[in-house]
Design an enzyme around this catalytic site. Structure first.
Site, mmCIF file in Angstrom:
data_model
loop_
_atom_site.group_PDB
_atom_site.id
_atom_site.type_symbol
_atom_site.label_atom_id
_atom_site.label_comp_id
_atom_site.label_asym_id
_atom_site.label_seq_id
_atom_site.Cartn_x
_atom_site.Cartn_y
_atom_site.Cartn_z
ATOM 1 N N ASP A 1 0.828 -1.207 0.000
ATOM 2 C CA ASP A 1 0.000 0.000 0.000
ATOM 3 C C ASP A 1 0.864 1.259 0.000
ATOM 4 O O ASP A 1 2.084 1.201 0.233
ATOM 5 C CB ASP A 1 -0.898 -0.036 1.256
ATOM 6 C CG ASP A 1 -2.164 0.793 1.115
ATOM 7 O OD1 ASP A 1 -2.278 1.554 0.141
ATOM 8 O OD2 ASP A 1 -3.037 0.671 2.000
ATOM 9 N N ASP B 1 -10.538 1.976 -3.348
ATOM 10 C CA ASP B 1 -11.075 1.753 -2.004
ATOM 11 C C ASP B 1 -12.595 1.761 -2.029
ATOM 12 O O ASP B 1 -13.235 1.462 -1.025
ATOM 13 C CB ASP B 1 -10.580 2.847 -1.047
ATOM 14 C CG ASP B 1 -9.230 2.476 -0.466
ATOM 15 O OD1 ASP B 1 -8.784 1.338 -0.677
ATOM 16 O OD2 ASP B 1 -8.622 3.331 0.204
HETATM 17 C C1 DGJ Z 1 -5.745 2.029 1.929
HETATM 18 C C2 DGJ Z 1 -6.084 0.783 1.178
HETATM 19 O O1 DGJ Z 1 -6.519 1.084 -0.103
HETATM 20 C C3 DGJ Z 1 -7.115 0.003 1.969
HETATM 21 O O2 DGJ Z 1 -7.527 -1.124 1.239
HETATM 22 C C4 DGJ Z 1 -6.517 -0.379 3.278
HETATM 23 O O3 DGJ Z 1 -5.454 -1.267 3.068
HETATM 24 C C5 DGJ Z 1 -6.050 0.861 4.022
HETATM 25 N N1 DGJ Z 1 -5.206 1.677 3.202
HETATM 26 C C6 DGJ Z 1 -5.308 0.488 5.278
HETATM 27 O O4 DGJ Z 1 -4.783 1.567 5.904
#
Ligand code: DGJ
Length: 729
Positions: free
Chosen positions: A478, A548
């Site tokens: 990430d 997300d």
């Molecule tokens: C952003 C990601 O896109 C989410 O899926 C998740 O992993 C969060 N960060 C965790 O902080």
């Protein structure tokens, strides 16, 4: 072979698939662009090109109309020497002057494709897939040398381009524009595609007609970004999914980029693509060189659908790498939307046990397992397992998940550091920042200076130690903020603006070291969802978390836009809870599953909160995934109804390579009384073969299904999905 040089006319013809790209060396050494489009037979096209005429500004004795710098269609134009359009390259000389005019020196036709120094790029599986033309140009006054690389694919309408710039003089030079490629088109009669967006709304499709002047798509954020993808297409005004000429441009790069189209005074269009020149400079001492990222150019004579399928083929076999490239991906459940930061080992094991019962194959532990991290304001950088929070060691947790019958995956956000972390307290100078200036925080975090070797080594050491400590099968990588105060304490002032690109080179080095150390691990990239969905990331990691936003209805648009350049098997897609956590919308469980089928397929919800009916449907969804996965991953994608053009429905289909089977998927967004029937016309079938549409009980020839089509069966209630299975008789 696809590259030919005609001595007589001093022209190069690159025959990629059924397209041609023609260039000509002019008498005084400029390399002129002549043509890119459907295949042509001739080398010398100069008689067909009306001279652009116009301002007769040329070097002494060089003001013939064809050579006028400001109207020449040029392969790699420099700035400051009479061409006033957007340049491909500019260089500041040690004496403070800035003019570049590159002339032909030599060329070579090379077998295969050279690698790009320190950068991800398209690769070949066998030497006969492509060959490469390298044209060396030089400006003898300032000493800048450029080698233009064109790799030409024999079977695909694909040309990849990059440029290696070097200092052949005896004083330093500073590059300000160092674009990967410039492409000239002889008219301005095009519409231009932008895949724009924001967090949770990535890659929305927007076509706008080209207008006179410049129009650009770019990121200045230090990564390829949610806001604009490093991709565009220029298409004929009448082009659509199945017809019309389309030119695709995609940059294999995850940092700030620029794609700029300029329609000039003669109504010709110049497109440059490469690293964003904004805040960029790169010093070249005598003998030093700079390699630009790679641009992937695709031509289609048959609409955007064919363009996308060409990108899909190329990226599937010639960009994604590793053991997972061709394999079915495990059905995973990620705990993020199930628990957020509130979990321990017992909670995760419970989720794993519930998941095992319905056929889910892997549990992914998301953010919150390391350092001191129960929210997003602390702990990033401290890549040590928080055994106190978990209640056991990582190896014990992985074993318990394994006992439940699931593989184990883990989340990292390696490039970042919270000021509230042991790493920051120990190494405050390891983040990008400017001394005596406040640091802009994003999600309470700062960005580590990945241009520094000691930072790269720390990350490699920490991540490898964690990955070696337990049986880990998957990593989600990430990255949750953009770069600001982009300054490195380790770079001298005269190299300060190199940080944007040095960050990327350091990042790619870390990715290469970690992914090659764990060849069996499946890596998925993520940047607050789809903020770094670009070809460069796919070179290291064969799938990307798309957004997300897990709302199935919003995903229709996000995934539709993503599919313009990127293959379905790279699109991370999960079934999540309802009401959806990003939109509050309620969507039927099967629809959520059907939309997640348009990607890697997995789950991201608290299984314990599902009602019985929903829980039972998981097995049906998984059966559907098992049945269609090969077709979806291996087949060709045809987009049928765009959710951007029709607010009530979206439809797409996959056709197997042997044309024996197909799957049509539609999602009807809103129902209405006395519903107006919507007809879809299929694509990609064999016209003369008989096909049975199982769910309709109809057997007809491919040509009838494609030319007349049929009405989508009526559904009851909003947001329902329909899947239709098609089998050749
Ligand atoms: C952003 C990601 O896109 C989410 O899926 C998740 O992993 C969060 N960060 C965790 O902080």
């Amino acid at each position: 072979m696809p590259i030919t040089f005609d001595e007589k006319s001093r022209s190069f013809k690159l025959d990629a698939g059924v397209s041609s790209y023609v260039m000509q060396i002019l008498p005084r050494g400029q390399v002129a662009h002549r043509y890119w489009g459907a295949a042509v037979s001739d080398f010398d096209l100069s008689a067909l090109l009306e001279s652009n005429g116009g301002e007769s500004l040329g070097l002494d004795g060089e003001n013939t109309l064809d050579e006028t710098p400001d109207s020449l269609l040029c392969e790699y134009p420099g700035g400051g020497a009479g061409d006033f359009r957007v340049p491909a390259v500019t260089a500041l000389a040690a004496d403070g002057s800035s003019a570049v005019d590159l002339r032909y020196v030599s060329h070579q036709i090379l077998p295969g494709k050279p690698a790009l120094e320190g950068l991800p790029a398209v690769y070949l599986n066998s030497g006969d897939e492509a060959e490469t033309l390298a044209i060396t140009l030089e400006d003898k006054y300032c000493g800048l040398r450029a080698v233009l690389y064109y790799t030409v694919f024999a079977e695909l309408n694909v040309i990849t381009r990059h440029t290696v710039l070097s200092n052949a003089g005896d004083a330093s030079l500073s590059l300000n524009y160092a674009m990967s490629a410039c492409v000239e088109l002889p008219t301005h009669d095009y519409k231009m595609l932008g895949l724009y967006g924001a967090w949770a709304r990535e890659r929305q499709v927007e076509w706008l007609p080209l207008r006179r002047g410049t129009q650009s798509l770019q990121s200045r954020r230090g990564y390829s970004s949610h806001q604009m993808n490093p991709f565009t297409a220029l298409a004929a005004p009448n082009a659509d999914e199945i017809q019309g000429e389309v030119y695709g441009f995609n940059l294999v790069y995850s940092g700030s980029f620029l794609i700029e189209a300029e329609v000039d005074q003669k109504d010709t269009t110049r497109v440059v693509i490469g690293i964003n020149p904004y805040d960029f400079a790169w010093k070249l001492e005598p003998g030093e060189r700079f390699t630009t990222p790679e641009a992937v150019l695709v031509y289609s004579a048959n609409g955007y659908g064919e363009m996308s399928r060409t990108y899909h083929k190329l990226y599937t076999k010639n960009l994604c790498r590793g053991a997972w490239r061709d394999k079915r991906r495990p059905i995973l459940i990620n705990n993020w939307e199930a628990t957020y930061f509130k979990f321990n080992a017992d909670r995760l094991v419970k989720l794993a046990e519930q998941a095992a019962g319905v056929g889910i194959e892997m549990l992914v532990m998301d953010d919150g397992w390391f350092g001191k991290r129960d929210g997003d304001s602390s702990g990033l950088g401290d890549w040590f397992v928080n055994e106190e929070k978990l209640g056991c060691s990582l190896a014990e947790l992985v074993e318990r998940v394994d006992d439940a019958g699931l593989k184990f995956g883990i989340w990292f956000e390696p490039e970042m550091v919270n000021p509230d972390s042991d790493l920051f307290r120990a190494h405050p100078d390891w983040c990008l920042s400017i001394p005596n200036r406040p640091k802009t925080l994003g999600r309470h975090q700062l960005v580590l200076d990945l241009s520094r070797k000691e930072v790269q080594d720390y990350l490699v050491e920490r991540l490898c130690a964690i990955l070696e400590s337990a049986d880990i099968s998957y990593v989600k990588w990430d990255c949750n903020r953009y770069l600001s105060e982009a300054h490195s304490a380790a770079l001298p002032a005269d190299r300060g603006r190199e940080i944007w690109h040095r960050y990327m080179l350091g990042f790619y080095d870390v990715l290469e070291r970690i992914t090659s150390a764990f060849p069996k691990v499946l890596f998925e990239s993520c940047a607050s969802g789809g903020g770094r969905f670009d070809p460069a990331m796919l070179y290291y990691m064969p799938q990307t978390w798309t957004s997300d936003n897990t709302d199935a209805i919003d995903r229709l648009k996000i995934q539709y836009g993503t599919s313009f350049a990127y293959p379905i098997r790279t699109i991370g897609a999960h079934v999540s809870a309802t009401p959806n956590h990003q939109t509050g919308r309620n969507t039927p469980f099967m629809t959520r599953g059907d939309v997640a089928l348009q990607g890697t397929f997995g789950y991201e919800l608290d299984l314990g909160k599902l009602d019985e009916g929903e829980f039972d449907q998981i097995e049906d969804q998984i059966d559907r995934y098992q049945e269609y996965q090969k077709l979806i991953f291996g087949g060709d994608l045809y987009r049928l109804i765009s959710p951007f053009e029709d607010s009530t429905q979206a439809a797409w289909m996959y056709v197997s390579a042997d044309k024996k089977s197909a799957l049509v998927q539609c999602v009807m967004q809103h129902t209405s009384g006395n519903h107006v029937p919507r007809r879809i016309r299929l694509q990609g079938l064999e016209p003369q073969s008989l096909y049975k549409v199982e769910e309709l009980g109809v057997t007809l020839h491919g040509d009838s299904l494609m030319n007349l089509g049929f009405v989508i069966p009526e559904v009851w209630g909003d947001h329902q999905s329909v899947c239709l299975t098609i089998k050749r008789k």
